[in-house]
Design a protein around this motif. Structure first.
Motif, PDB file in Angstrom:
ATOM      1  N   SER A  48       0.943  -1.359   0.162  1.00  0.00           N
ATOM      2  CA  SER A  48       0.075   0.043  -0.428  1.00  0.00           C
ATOM      3  C   SER A  48       0.607   1.356   0.003  1.00  0.00           C
ATOM      4  O   SER A  48       0.193   2.587  -0.073  1.00  0.00           O
ATOM      5  CB  SER A  48      -1.089  -0.166   1.654  1.00  0.00           C
ATOM      6  N   TYR A 184      -1.047  -9.533   3.345  1.00  0.00           N
ATOM      7  CA  TYR A 184      -1.958  -8.300   2.744  1.00  0.00           C
ATOM      8  C   TYR A 184      -3.481  -8.752   1.459  1.00  0.00           C
ATOM      9  O   TYR A 184      -2.762  -9.501   0.635  1.00  0.00           O
ATOM     10  CB  TYR A 184      -1.256  -7.534   2.087  1.00  0.00           C
ATOM     11  N   SER A 186      -7.322  -8.330   0.006  1.00  0.00           N
ATOM     12  CA  SER A 186      -8.080  -7.782  -0.729  1.00  0.00           C
ATOM     13  C   SER A 186      -9.509  -8.283  -1.075  1.00  0.00           C
ATOM     14  O   SER A 186      -9.868  -9.375  -1.504  1.00  0.00           O
ATOM     15  CB  SER A 186      -7.562  -6.833  -1.713  1.00  0.00           C
ATOM     16  N   TYR A 209     -13.159  -4.295   8.492  1.00  0.00           N
ATOM     17  CA  TYR A 209     -11.425  -3.435   8.832  1.00  0.00           C
ATOM     18  C   TYR A 209     -10.726  -3.255   9.495  1.00  0.00           C
ATOM     19  O   TYR A 209      -9.905  -4.556  10.027  1.00  0.00           O
ATOM     20  CB  TYR A 209     -11.637  -2.207   8.093  1.00  0.00           C
ATOM     21  N   SER A 215      -7.283  -6.097   3.964  1.00  0.00           N
ATOM     22  CA  SER A 215      -6.284  -4.827   4.139  1.00  0.00           C
ATOM     23  C   SER A 215      -6.549  -4.681   2.874  1.00  0.00           C
ATOM     24  O   SER A 215      -6.142  -2.819   3.322  1.00  0.00           O
ATOM     25  CB  SER A 215      -5.376  -5.833   3.550  1.00  0.00           C
ATOM     26  N   SER A 216      -7.332  -4.489   2.055  1.00  0.00           N
ATOM     27  CA  SER A 216      -7.852  -3.502   1.071  1.00  0.00           C
ATOM     28  C   SER A 216      -8.885  -3.724   0.495  1.00  0.00           C
ATOM     29  O   SER A 216      -9.170  -5.011   0.890  1.00  0.00           O
ATOM     30  CB  SER A 216      -6.667  -3.166   0.308  1.00  0.00           C
ATOM     31  N   SER A 218     -11.194  -4.165  -3.080  1.00  0.00           N
ATOM     32  CA  SER A 218     -10.905  -4.047  -4.652  1.00  0.00           C
ATOM     33  C   SER A 218     -12.596  -4.114  -5.376  1.00  0.00           C
ATOM     34  O   SER A 218     -13.327  -4.791  -4.656  1.00  0.00           O
ATOM     35  CB  SER A 218     -10.021  -5.194  -4.648  1.00  0.00           C
ATOM     36  N   ILE A 234      -9.128   3.850   3.809  1.00  0.00           N
ATOM     37  CA  ILE A 234      -9.305   2.547   3.532  1.00  0.00           C
ATOM     38  C   ILE A 234      -8.715   2.189   1.996  1.00  0.00           C
ATOM     39  O   ILE A 234      -9.342   2.529   1.311  1.00  0.00           O
ATOM     40  CB  ILE A 234     -10.565   1.425   4.086  1.00  0.00           C
ATOM     41  N   PRO A 235      -7.449   1.258   1.632  1.00  0.00           N
ATOM     42  CA  PRO A 235      -6.974   1.170   0.834  1.00  0.00           C
ATOM     43  C   PRO A 235      -7.794   0.648  -0.110  1.00  0.00           C
ATOM     44  O   PRO A 235      -8.606  -0.177  -0.282  1.00  0.00           O
ATOM     45  CB  PRO A 235      -5.688   0.327   0.939  1.00  0.00           C
ATOM     46  N   ASN A 237      -8.199  -0.811  -4.488  1.00  0.00           N
ATOM     47  CA  ASN A 237      -7.534  -1.552  -5.600  1.00  0.00           C
ATOM     48  C   ASN A 237      -8.735  -1.423  -7.062  1.00  0.00           C
ATOM     49  O   ASN A 237      -9.852  -2.439  -6.353  1.00  0.00           O
ATOM     50  CB  ASN A 237      -6.470  -2.860  -5.426  1.00  0.00           C
ATOM     51  N   GLN A 255      -5.796   7.570  -1.583  1.00  0.00           N
ATOM     52  CA  GLN A 255      -6.817   6.073  -1.609  1.00  0.00           C
ATOM     53  C   GLN A 255      -6.347   5.001  -2.519  1.00  0.00           C
ATOM     54  O   GLN A 255      -6.440   4.088  -2.010  1.00  0.00           O
ATOM     55  CB  GLN A 255      -8.302   6.389  -1.658  1.00  0.00           C
ATOM     56  N   LYS A 257      -4.577   1.912  -4.370  1.00  0.00           N
ATOM     57  CA  LYS A 257      -3.204   1.694  -3.740  1.00  0.00           C
ATOM     58  C   LYS A 257      -3.193   1.020  -4.992  1.00  0.00           C
ATOM     59  O   LYS A 257      -1.327   0.993  -5.583  1.00  0.00           O
ATOM     60  CB  LYS A 257      -3.120   1.109  -3.763  1.00  0.00           C
TER      61      LYS A 257
END
Length: 267
Positions: A48, A184, A186, A209, A215-216, A218, A234-235, A237, A255, A257
């Motif tokens: 990230s 990590y 998504s 989260y 972790s992220s 998508s 929050i990250p 993708n 935001q 990543k």
């Protein structure tokens, strides 16, 4: 203050009004804590914080006869400058192997399924890997644990750090096993169109989260505007952006990543 409480105690109307309002006040305070947490307490991870965010979507196949999820497409993406790549994988329970394929029956290469082992053997840490774990949602608890052990062993054998790997799935419960074991991850979501349902879901996602289940996030890029502000920091993708105007619109957003694309827009 003492007089206020005496007044409240002696006036049933004030008392019952306060009683009715208390759950709403507590709910508001709880939601405020969730918002503060997902704005300022964001988990730090190598993936990230990369100085590049444009990754190849299953390899590069433009102007070629290559197929996605093939060694040829991975090599072409690398030669074009890609530092990260998304790969569709299926964990074969019977074989105890990760197979590179979007669907089952497996896509064959030279009459054989392509194994993730072969990809790691060739590229090691020359790539960062987004593993779209297609059948994680279908695995039983014991099979999830076996797939985890297999992947950890494979990475160790091929000298690839776990920090170079992102695991994606729609199935949060099974995905959370990887998250809680230091991968990590998504979580693939589809944001709701409904304003009120979306509001409830967003707070549910934020709480999950905070609890460390992923972790992220998508999602297909067209849904990003539904979560940009509600999900705080929050990250996120996005996949798969081939619209140049939208690509330039979101590329530099903090935001976001990782961006997957079929084009040679690697940074």
């Amino acid at each position: 203050m003492k007089k206020f409480y005496i007044k409240l105690r002696n006036n049933p109307r004030y008392f019952f009004t306060g009683l009715l309002l208390t759950p709403f006040i507590l709910a508001y305070m709880g939601l405020s804590v969730i918002d503060l947490w997902t704005t300022y307490v964001i988990s730090d991870h190598r993936l990230s914080n990369l100085d590049f965010k444009v990754w190849s979507h299953a390899g590069f196949i433009k102007d070629s006869n290559f197929e996605l999820d093939s060694m040829e497409s991975f090599e072409k993406a690398k030669s074009n400058g890609a530092k990260g790549i998304e790969i569709d994988v299926i964990y074969d329970v019977d074989m105890d192997e990760f197979i590179v394929s979007h669907d089952f029956p497996y896509k064959l290469h030279n009459n054989e399924p392509l194994k993730l082992d072969s990809v790691f053997t060739v590229y090691k840490e020359e790539y960062n890997y987004w593993l779209d774990f297609k059948n994680l949602k279908d695995l039983e608890e014991t099979e999830v644990k076996e797939s985890f052990k297999n992947l950890v062993s494979l990475l160790e054998k091929k000298n690839v750090s776990q920090d170079f790997v992102l695991i994606e799935s729609v199935h949060l419960k099974n995905l959370s096993y990887f998250t809680k074991n230091n991968f990590y991850t998504s979580w693939w979501i589809t944001p709701s169109k409904s304003r009120y349902l979306s509001h409830l879901r967003n707070y549910s996602h934020k709480l999950k989260y905070i609890l460390g289940e992923y972790s992220s996030l998508s999602m297909p890029y067209k849904y990003y505007e539904r979560v940009e502000e509600p999900m705080n920091n929050i990250p996120v993708n996005l996949w798969t952006i081939n619209d140049k105007d939208f690509f330039h619109k979101v590329k530099n957003k903090k935001q976001i990543k990782i961006i997957l694309t079929d084009n040679n827009w690697y940074d």
